[in-house]
Design a protein around this motif. Structure first.
Motif, PDB file in Angstrom:
ATOM      1  N   ALA A   1     -36.164  53.372 -42.435  1.00 26.45           N
ATOM      2  CA  ALA A   1     -36.343  53.294 -43.886  1.00 26.45           C
ATOM      3  C   ALA A   1     -36.737  54.623 -44.524  1.00 26.45           C
ATOM      4  O   ALA A   1     -36.816  54.713 -45.751  1.00 26.45           O
ATOM      5  N   ILE A   2     -37.010  55.647 -43.717  1.00 30.01           N
ATOM      6  CA  ILE A   2     -37.556  56.885 -44.263  1.00 30.01           C
ATOM      7  C   ILE A   2     -36.705  58.097 -43.914  1.00 30.01           C
ATOM      8  O   ILE A   2     -35.822  58.046 -43.061  1.00 30.01           O
ATOM      9  N   SER A   3     -37.039  59.181 -44.592  1.00 27.33           N
ATOM     10  CA  SER A   3     -36.550  60.500 -44.210  1.00 27.33           C
ATOM     11  C   SER A   3     -37.684  61.477 -44.459  1.00 27.33           C
ATOM     12  O   SER A   3     -38.488  61.293 -45.377  1.00 27.33           O
ATOM     13  N   LEU A   4     -37.776  62.492 -43.634  1.00 25.30           N
ATOM     14  CA  LEU A   4     -38.854  63.470 -43.723  1.00 25.30           C
ATOM     15  C   LEU A   4     -38.279  64.865 -43.860  1.00 25.30           C
ATOM     16  O   LEU A   4     -37.453  65.293 -43.046  1.00 25.30           O
ATOM     17  N   THR A   5     -38.707  65.569 -44.880  1.00 30.37           N
ATOM     18  CA  THR A   5     -38.354  66.971 -45.059  1.00 30.37           C
ATOM     19  C   THR A   5     -39.632  67.782 -44.937  1.00 30.37           C
ATOM     20  O   THR A   5     -40.560  67.619 -45.728  1.00 30.37           O
ATOM     21  N   GLY A   6     -39.678  68.668 -43.930  1.00 31.28           N
ATOM     22  CA  GLY A   6     -40.881  69.433 -43.657  1.00 31.28           C
ATOM     23  C   GLY A   6     -41.031  70.642 -44.555  1.00 31.28           C
ATOM     24  O   GLY A   6     -40.283  70.845 -45.515  1.00 31.28           O
TER      25      GLY A   6
ATOM     26  N   PRO B   1     -42.414  70.987 -50.184  1.00 34.19           N
ATOM     27  CA  PRO B   1     -41.008  71.402 -50.162  1.00 34.19           C
ATOM     28  C   PRO B   1     -40.725  72.742 -50.828  1.00 34.19           C
ATOM     29  O   PRO B   1     -39.647  73.309 -50.614  1.00 34.19           O
ATOM     30  N   THR B   2     -41.646  73.268 -51.640  1.00 25.94           N
ATOM     31  CA  THR B   2     -41.360  74.528 -52.332  1.00 25.94           C
ATOM     32  C   THR B   2     -42.148  75.699 -51.765  1.00 25.94           C
ATOM     33  O   THR B   2     -42.195  76.768 -52.380  1.00 25.94           O
ATOM     34  N   THR B   3     -42.754  75.524 -50.595  1.00 20.99           N
ATOM     35  CA  THR B   3     -43.495  76.618 -49.976  1.00 20.99           C
ATOM     36  C   THR B   3     -42.578  77.823 -49.733  1.00 20.99           C
ATOM     37  O   THR B   3     -41.519  77.703 -49.132  1.00 20.99           O
ATOM     38  N   GLY B   4     -42.989  78.972 -50.230  1.00 23.26           N
ATOM     39  CA  GLY B   4     -42.241  80.200 -49.997  1.00 23.26           C
ATOM     40  C   GLY B   4     -41.040  80.415 -50.886  1.00 23.26           C
ATOM     41  O   GLY B   4     -40.328  81.414 -50.719  1.00 23.26           O
TER      42      GLY B   4
ATOM     43  N   ARG C   1     -37.840  76.994 -56.976  1.00 21.67           N
ATOM     44  CA  ARG C   1     -38.779  75.877 -57.152  1.00 21.67           C
ATOM     45  C   ARG C   1     -38.281  74.921 -58.221  1.00 21.67           C
ATOM     46  O   ARG C   1     -38.338  73.705 -58.059  1.00 21.67           O
ATOM     47  N   ILE C   2     -37.775  75.463 -59.326  1.00 20.09           N
ATOM     48  CA  ILE C   2     -37.259  74.621 -60.403  1.00 20.09           C
ATOM     49  C   ILE C   2     -36.071  73.795 -59.916  1.00 20.09           C
ATOM     50  O   ILE C   2     -35.932  72.612 -60.251  1.00 20.09           O
ATOM     51  N   GLU C   3     -35.213  74.403 -59.114  1.00 21.08           N
ATOM     52  CA  GLU C   3     -34.063  73.682 -58.561  1.00 21.08           C
ATOM     53  C   GLU C   3     -34.530  72.498 -57.711  1.00 21.08           C
ATOM     54  O   GLU C   3     -33.971  71.398 -57.788  1.00 21.08           O
TER      55      GLU C   3
END
Length: 267
Positions: A79-84, A161-164, A170-172
């Motif tokens: 049921a999930i997905s993970l984005t590191g 998700p926007t680290t670095g 980041r806006i995208e």
């Protein structure tokens, strides 16, 4: 009433003598964006790893999409997905090949069509035939999130998700996250950026020293502090004023300042 997409009750976790989570409680409504806000070391990633079945909790309980993370981990994973925190794309493969590979691993029919649909959805069609290693940071992150959505998981975890990323990237990513929620996907977002939580989240929980110290909407959190009374406001210089003060007024003509241009146009 519809059960929450995520329910966390009394979750604890320690690594030897280090107590990372000290009894975490919160719920996430279906189709909403929930921001878990905290500084480095607050326990955000540890909690996400527990909810995504990558780590066992020391105590407490949690359910994701109606399944218990401890007793039904396989149901949770479906049921999930993970984005590191860092994009997990193969930089040698093209964007389309990355997506096709994941679609094949998920045993989906017509993986090429799945890849093309996601490239279009994330505005990557023109870059689909290029190696992912040539992508900008924002494009690479969008591809990473697109790969996470193969199979249409109802719940997605985005761990910082926007680290670095630069401001434009980041806006995208912010636009992509908002599109996910608009399509009905439940998003749990961890971040240490205040503006990110303020921009995206339907609800914000502040994780500090292993516990949730506040949980509410942005408006509710703002009401915790009294409004400031301003009796004197000192005008701050604009960037144009700073620039002209540093390089001289003659630079205004050479840079085509808006004021000068408007005056000429009005003659």
């Amino acid at each position: 009433m519809t059960a929450p997409a995520i329910r966390v009750q009394g979750i604890t976790k320690a690594f030897k003598d280090l107590q990372v989570l000290r009894g975490v409680d919160f719920e996430v409504e279906r189709g909403s964006i929930f921001a878990l806000l905290g500084s480095n070391g607050a326990g955000k990633t540890t909690l996400v790893r527990i909810l995504s079945t990558l780590l066992k909790a020391g105590g407490g309980s949690a359910t994701v999409h109606g399944s218990d993370v401890a007793t039904a981990p396989n149901d949770v994973r479906e049921a999930i997905s993970l984005t590191g925190q860092f994009a997990a794309v193969d930089e040698i493969l093209t964007g389309r090949e990355n997506l096709t590979l994941v679609a094949k691993l998920r045993h989906l029919k017509d993986p090429g069509s799945v890849a093309d649909d996601l490239l279009a959805r994330f505005s990557l069609t023109d870059a689909g035939g290029r190696r992912a290693g040539t992508y900008s940071g924002g494009m690479r992150r969008r591809l990473d999130i697109a790969m996470s959505l193969i199979g249409d998981p109802p719940v997605i975890f985005l761990d910082e998700p926007t680290t670095g990323l630069d401001p434009q990237a980041r806006i995208e990513v912010w636009q992509t996250v908002q599109q996910l929620a608009d399509s009905g996907t439940t998003v749990l977002l961890t971040t240490q950026y205040l503006d990110e939580a303020e921009q995206l989240a339907d609800r914000i929980a502040i994780l500090h020293e292993g516990t949730i110290i506040q949980n509410g909407t942005l408006a509710e959190l703002k009401r915790l502090l009294p409004q400031a009374k301003v009796e004197y406001v000192e005008k701050q210089p604009t960037l144009e004023e700073v620039f002209l003060a540093l390089v001289g007024p003659s630079a205004g003509a050479s840079t085509g300042s808006a004021t000068g241009t408007n005056k000429e146009a009005s003659k």
